[in-house]
Enzyme design. Structure first.
Site, short mmCIF file in Angstrom:
data_model
loop_
_atom_site.label_atom_id
_atom_site.label_comp_id
_atom_site.label_asym_id
_atom_site.label_seq_id
_atom_site.Cartn_x
_atom_site.Cartn_y
_atom_site.Cartn_z
N LYS A 99 0.84 -1.21 0.00
CA LYS A 99 0.00 0.00 0.00
C LYS A 99 0.87 1.25 0.00
O LYS A 99 1.69 1.45 0.90
CB LYS A 99 -0.91 0.01 1.23
N ASP A 108 -3.30 4.24 -2.17
CA ASP A 108 -4.24 4.79 -1.20
C ASP A 108 -4.20 6.32 -1.28
O ASP A 108 -3.73 6.99 -0.37
CB ASP A 108 -3.81 4.28 0.20
N LYS A 154 -7.00 8.18 -1.99
CA LYS A 154 -8.32 8.70 -1.58
C LYS A 154 -8.73 9.92 -2.39
O LYS A 154 -8.96 11.01 -1.85
CB LYS A 154 -8.32 9.05 -0.08
N PHE A 155 -8.89 9.74 -3.70
CA PHE A 155 -9.25 10.86 -4.57
C PHE A 155 -10.62 11.43 -4.22
O PHE A 155 -11.58 10.70 -3.95
CB PHE A 155 -9.25 10.41 -6.03
N ASP A 170 -12.53 14.94 -5.82
CA ASP A 170 -12.48 16.21 -6.54
C ASP A 170 -13.63 16.21 -7.55
O ASP A 170 -14.47 15.30 -7.51
CB ASP A 170 -11.10 16.35 -7.24
N ILE A 171 -13.66 17.16 -8.45
CA ILE A 171 -14.73 17.13 -9.45
C ILE A 171 -14.53 15.90 -10.34
O ILE A 171 -13.40 15.39 -10.47
CB ILE A 171 -14.80 18.43 -10.28
N THR A 217 -11.82 7.28 9.88
CA THR A 217 -11.98 6.93 11.30
C THR A 217 -11.68 8.13 12.20
O THR A 217 -12.02 8.12 13.37
CB THR A 217 -11.09 5.74 11.70
O1 C5P Z 1 0.41 0.46 11.25
P1 C5P Z 1 -1.02 0.10 11.07
O2 C5P Z 1 -1.26 -1.39 10.93
O3 C5P Z 1 -1.93 0.74 12.08
O4 C5P Z 1 -1.35 0.75 9.63
C1 C5P Z 1 -2.60 0.90 9.18
C2 C5P Z 1 -2.62 1.51 7.81
O5 C5P Z 1 -3.99 1.58 7.43
C3 C5P Z 1 -2.08 2.94 7.70
O6 C5P Z 1 -1.49 3.11 6.42
C4 C5P Z 1 -3.31 3.80 7.85
O7 C5P Z 1 -3.22 5.01 7.14
C5 C5P Z 1 -4.38 2.92 7.22
N1 C5P Z 1 -5.74 3.17 7.71
C6 C5P Z 1 -6.10 3.04 9.03
N2 C5P Z 1 -7.39 3.24 9.45
C7 C5P Z 1 -8.30 3.57 8.56
C8 C5P Z 1 -7.97 3.70 7.22
C9 C5P Z 1 -6.66 3.48 6.82
O8 C5P Z 1 -5.26 2.73 9.86
N3 C5P Z 1 -9.56 3.73 8.97
#
Ligand code: C5P
Length: 250
Positions: free
Chosen positions: A39, A66, A68-69, A71-72, A130
């Site tokens: 990722k 990842d 996360k686009f 925009d228009i 989150t």
């Molecule tokens: O290190 P860890 O296992 O917590 O990494 C989680 C990954 O998942 C990070 O890249 C974080 O940006 C992503 N992520 C998250 N919670 C979300 C969405 C994405 O931890 N709700």
């Protein structure tokens, strides 16, 4: 991207939350035999640019971009098509960009893939970050709905607009699969094996429980990247996933 018969390794997504190509290269080289997808998020991409995509491709692994686009429609569609031209066939957009943004993005990225002879892209939707809670939703966005209903509505928009799946927490999986179908892909972060540190994640789930509940892709970062022995940590995660896949063949 057909998920049936995918192995535990195919389903393990390692978050490359680092700043430099050297750090990313080290992780990819060390873990490529145990991880199916790497990722790449905004942190790494804004630091090293498209070279990161090439590096992962050269290592023979898939990329989940990842970005996360949001925009228009025209801008998101063109940016997505550019990703596809780079050979990225797995990425995400914010569902709150709306159905027009999503369908325009899907149309152009699929056409681009077809004309370049590349695989059809798998595009996932981001529901609510989150970092948003009920208070922010109500007081900042003035959305007077229960957060769970809001997320369910976004999942419905994702499905109706043609997205391949969404990013969700494991606890929401049964509800989403029931509403959107078994083939609707769910990628789940906040995975924590019992032996690892929870860090800043809140609603965590073990790799085994994630698979058992129906999660298709597991995003794991620090439990592997911060481990003293990263390969052993990755193997332990895979063991748990394999055990669950044997119990609940998906
Ligand atoms: O290190 P860890 O296992 O917590 O990494 C989680 C990954 O998942 C990070 O890249 C974080 O940006 C992503 N992520 C998250 N919670 C979300 C969405 C994405 O931890 N709700």
């Amino acid at each position: 991207m057909i998920l049936k018969n995918k192995t535990a390794r195919d389903r393990l997504v390692l978050a490359l939350d680092v700043n430099t190509m050297e750090e990313a290269q080290k992780l990819v080289t060390e873990l490529r035999d145990y991880v199916g997808v790497f990722k790449v998020g905004l942190q790494l991409y804004t630091s090293v640019g498209p070279d990161i995509i090439k590096m992962i491709q050269d290592e023979g692994r898939e990329i989940f971009f990842d970005g996360k686009f949001h925009d228009i429609p025209n801008t998101v569609a063109k940016a997505s098509a550019n990703l596809v031209k780079h050979g990225v066939s797995f990425f995400n957009v914010h569902i709150t960009g709306g159905s027009k943004m999503i369908s325009t993005c899907l149309k152009l990225s699929r056409e681009t893939a077809k004309s370049c002879g590349l695989p059809k892209p798998t595009v996932l939707g981001v529901t609510l970050l989150t970092s948003f809670g009920q208070k922010t939703l109500t007081e900042e966005l003035l959305i007077n709905r229960n957060i769970d209903d809001y997320v369910s509505q976004l999942a419905k928009v994702a499905k109706d607009s043609g997205l391949d799946g969404i990013i969700a927490s494991a606890t929401d999986v049964p509800k989403i699969k029931k509403a959107c179908g078994e083939d609707f892909i769910i990628l789940c972060p906040a995975i924590r094996p019992t032996w690892s540190v929870v860090n800043d994640q809140i609603r965590v789930v073990t790799p085994k429980d994630a698979i058992k509940t129906g999660v298709d892709y597991l995003v794991v970062g620090r439990p592997i990247t911060s481990a003293k022995d990263r390969v052993s940590a990755a193997k332990l995660v895979l063991d748990e996933m394999e055990e669950a896949l044997e119990e609940v063949p998906v």
